[in-house]
Enzyme design. Structure first.
Site, PDB file in Angstrom:
ATOM      1  N   CYS A 174       0.786  -1.239   0.000  1.00  0.00           N
ATOM      2  CA  CYS A 174       0.000   0.000   0.000  1.00  0.00           C
ATOM      3  C   CYS A 174       0.818   1.290   0.000  1.00  0.00           C
ATOM      4  O   CYS A 174       0.728   2.094  -0.932  1.00  0.00           O
ATOM      5  CB  CYS A 174      -0.935   0.011   1.206  1.00  0.00           C
ATOM      6  SG  CYS A 174      -2.044  -1.404   1.335  1.00  0.00           S
TER       7      CYS A 174
ATOM      8  N   HIS B   8      -2.359   6.987   4.439  1.00  0.00           N
ATOM      9  CA  HIS B   8      -1.292   5.986   4.574  1.00  0.00           C
ATOM     10  C   HIS B   8       0.040   6.450   4.000  1.00  0.00           C
ATOM     11  O   HIS B   8       0.797   5.653   3.440  1.00  0.00           O
ATOM     12  CB  HIS B   8      -1.723   4.666   3.922  1.00  0.00           C
ATOM     13  CG  HIS B   8      -0.999   3.474   4.498  1.00  0.00           C
ATOM     14  ND1 HIS B   8      -0.805   2.296   3.810  1.00  0.00           N
ATOM     15  CD2 HIS B   8      -0.417   3.283   5.713  1.00  0.00           C
ATOM     16  CE1 HIS B   8      -0.153   1.430   4.557  1.00  0.00           C
ATOM     17  NE2 HIS B   8       0.109   2.012   5.734  1.00  0.00           N
TER      18      HIS B   8
END
Length: 471
Positions: A81, A142
Site C-alpha cells: 500500500c 497511509h
C-alpha cells in the site's frame, strides 16, 4: 474576527483567481477537465466481472471500462500500500527517495520523524493546486501520520478520512487508535460511520457537487476490500451460495465498492460534468490471496499476490475515461504504469512537466487522443524490502535473496510458472547486471519493516495460487 467559513470562502476565491490567471495558458482551451482518481485497496485482479469474475458482479466498474480505455498491462510501482501510493502521488519510483518498505513498528536506528512521504517530494495535489484546482482527498491516506505528513500539508485543500493503513468499516472513535482511529475532516464535523465504503462514496459525491463550478482534483481512496473483512449484512445475503466465509465477505465488500463507484459516476452525469471529467480507476496492488494475510481475493490468471513482485502483486486493473477527449471501448495492450498518472493529469490540467522534475512516469495523453501513436516500450524496475524485479520487453527477472534469480517470458507464460533463468543464461546475467546497477545507486531506506515480515514475504513466492476463475 474571521471564522472558519470566512477563511474557506477567501481560499476558494483565491483558487478561482489563480485558475483564471492560468486559463489562457491551458493546452485544453477554456475548460480544463475535472480530475478524479479512484484508488481501491488490495483488489484481486480477477475479481472484476470485466476481468472474468463469475462470482462478483461489478457493473459500474465494467461500465467505466466500456465507456473508456482499459489498460491490459498496467503496473503499480510497489506491491504494498504505502510505497505504491508514494510513487503514485509523486510520479517517481519511490525507491529513489528511500520509500521501499511499508509502515510497521519503529525499528532501531531509524528516526520515526522521517516515516512518511518525504517533505522534499512534490505531490500531484501540489502541482494541480498551482494550476488553480481545488484538491480533495476522501478516504485512506497511509503516507505518514506525523503532523508534517498530513494531507492538508501535502497539497490537499480538503480531507475526510483516516491517516493509517486500515480501518474498521463500521466504527471510529474520537480517541481511538489503529483500526478505530478518528475520522478527520477540515470542512465539517464528521458524523458517525455508517459503512466506510458508503461513507467514502457519499463524501466523494458531496465533494463533486460542492466544487462543480470550477476545476477540481479528487482522490477517492477507498480502503475496500482491505482487511478487516467486514461487509454489510444485506450484501452478504447476495453471496450465500459461496460456502467459504472469507470469500463470501470479500465478494460482498467488492460488490459494495462497485456500487459506490457507480454512485460517483451517476453524480458526474447528473451534475453535467461527465463529458469533461477524466476519471481513472486502479488498485494500489494485487490482492492478498493466501494466508496469513488473505482477504479472499483472486488474482487469476496471475501467480503471486500482495507483497510479491510476481504479476499477481503488481499488475492491476487500470481504466481511463474522459468522453470529451478520449475514445470509448478501447483496450490498450502496451505496458503502462501508475507513475504515468502524475504527468498525464498535469498535462490534462493545462500544465507541463519539465525535465528538472525528473519523473519516471510518462504523459499518456499524446497516445490516447486518437493520434494513432503507440505507447513506447520502456524498462520497468521494482523493489520491495529484500526483493527486486525488472521487466524488459516481454522478459521479466525477479531477484530474491534466498535463491537463484527467476526469468520469465510473459508473452508465453503469464502465470510465471516456467523459470528460464538457466536456459537463457546470457539474458539472465545481463538483466541481473542492469538491475544491480540501478539497485546500488538507490538511497538508503528511510524506515524498515520488521525482519519477521520479510521472512513472510519470501514464503509467498512458494505457495500455490488459484489461476482460474471459480464458478
Amino acid at each position: 474576527m474571521l471564522d472558519f467559513t470566512d477563511f474557506r470562502r477567501i481560499h476558494t476565491a483565491l483558487k478561482l483567481c489563480l485558475f483564471l490567471i492560468c486559463l489562457p495558458f491551458s493546452g485544453f482551451g477554456k475548460e480544463p477537465p475535472n480530475l478524479i482518481l479512484i484508488l481501491v485497496d488490495d483488489l484481486g485482479y480477477g475479481d472484476l466481472s470485466m476481468h472474468g469474475s463469475k462470482q462478483i458482479p461489478t457493473p459500474n466498474i465494467d461500465r467505466l471500462g466500456a465507456e473508456g480505455i482499459v489498460f491490459k498491462t498496467a503496473y503499480v510501482s510497489s506491491t504494498v500500500c504505502a510505497p505504491s501510493r508514494a510513487g503514485l502521488l509523486t510520479g517517481k519510483n519511490q525507491l529513489r527517495f528511500g520509500f521501499n518498505n511499508n509502515f510497521g513498528p519503529d525499528q532501531p536506528g531509524f528516526d520515526p520523524e522521517f516515516k512518511g512521504l518525504p517533505l522534499s517530494e512534490t505531490t500531484l495535489a501540489d502541482r494541480l493546486g498551482e494550476l488553480g484546482y481545488t484538491t480533495g482527498l476522501i478516504g485512506k491516506w497511509h503516507l505518514g501520520e506525523k503532523p508534517q505528513f498530513h494531507p492538508l500539508k501535502r497539497g490537499f485543500d480538503e480531507f475526510w478520512g483516516f491517516l493509517g493503513g486500515g480501518h474498521n468499516y463500521f466504527e471510529a472513535a474520537a480517541d481511538g487508535e489503529d483500526l478505530l482511529s478518528p475520522i478527520y475532516c477540515n470542512y465539517k464535523t464528521p458524523g458517525p460511520l455508517t459503512y466506510m465504503t458508503d461513507d467514502i462514496g457519499n463524501e466523494s459525491v458531496d465533494f463533486i457537487r460542492r466544487h462543480k463550478e470550477s476545476p477540481f482534483f479528487l482522490l477517492t481512496s477507498f480502503n475496500a476490500p482491505h482487511s478487516p473483512m467486514q461487509a454489510r449484512s444485506d450484501d452478504l445475503t447476495l453471496f450465500t451460495h459461496i460456502e467459504d466465509e472469507l470469500r463470501r465477505t470479500y465478494c460482498a465488500m467488492v460488490y459494495r465498492l462497485d456500487q459506490n463507484v457507480g454512485k460517483m459516476l451517476d453524480a458526474l452525469q447528473s451534475e453535467g460534468l461527465e463529458e469533461n471529467t477524466l476519471v481513472v480507476f486502479l488498485s494500489d496492488n494485487g490482492g492478498p490471496a493466501v494466508d496469513p494475510i488473505a482477504n479472499g481475493s483472486i488474482n487469476a490468471p496471475f501467480r503471486g499476490q500482495k507483497t510479491t513482485l510476481l504479476e499477481g502483486g503488481i499488475r492491476v486493473p487500470f481504466i481511463f475515461k474522459w468522453p470529451r477527449k478520449l475514445n470509448t471501448g478501447v483496450e490498450v495492450s502496451e505496458v503502462v504504469s501508475a507513475l504515468d498518472i502524475f504527468p498525464t493529469f498535469v498535462h490534462a490540467a493545462g500544465g507541463s512537466v519539465s525535465s528538472k522534475e525528473d519523473l519516471d512516469g510518462m504523459d499518456l495523453l499524446p497516445f490516447l487522443a486518437g493520434s494513432g501513436k503507440t505507447i513506447p516500450s520502456r524498462p520497468m524496475k521494482w523493489g520491495y524490502t529484500v526483493s527486486m524485479a525488472y521487466r524488459l520487453g516481454n522478459w521479466k527477472l525477479i531477484r530474491l535473496p534466498d535463491r537463484l534469480p527467476m526469468l520469465f517470458d510473459l508473452s508465453t507464460d503469464i502465470a510465471e510458472t516456467n523459470n528460464l533463468a538457466l536456459i537463457h543464461l546470457d539474458r539472465t546475467k545481463a538483466m541481473l547486471q542492469e538491475l544491480g546497477d540501478w539497485d546500488h545507486r538507490l538511497p538508503q531506506p528511510l524506515f524498515l519493516e520488521p525482519p519477521s515480515w520479510r521472512v513472510r514475504h519470501l514464503m509467498f513466492y512458494d505457495v500455490e495460487y488459484q489461476l482460474v476463475q471459480p464458478d
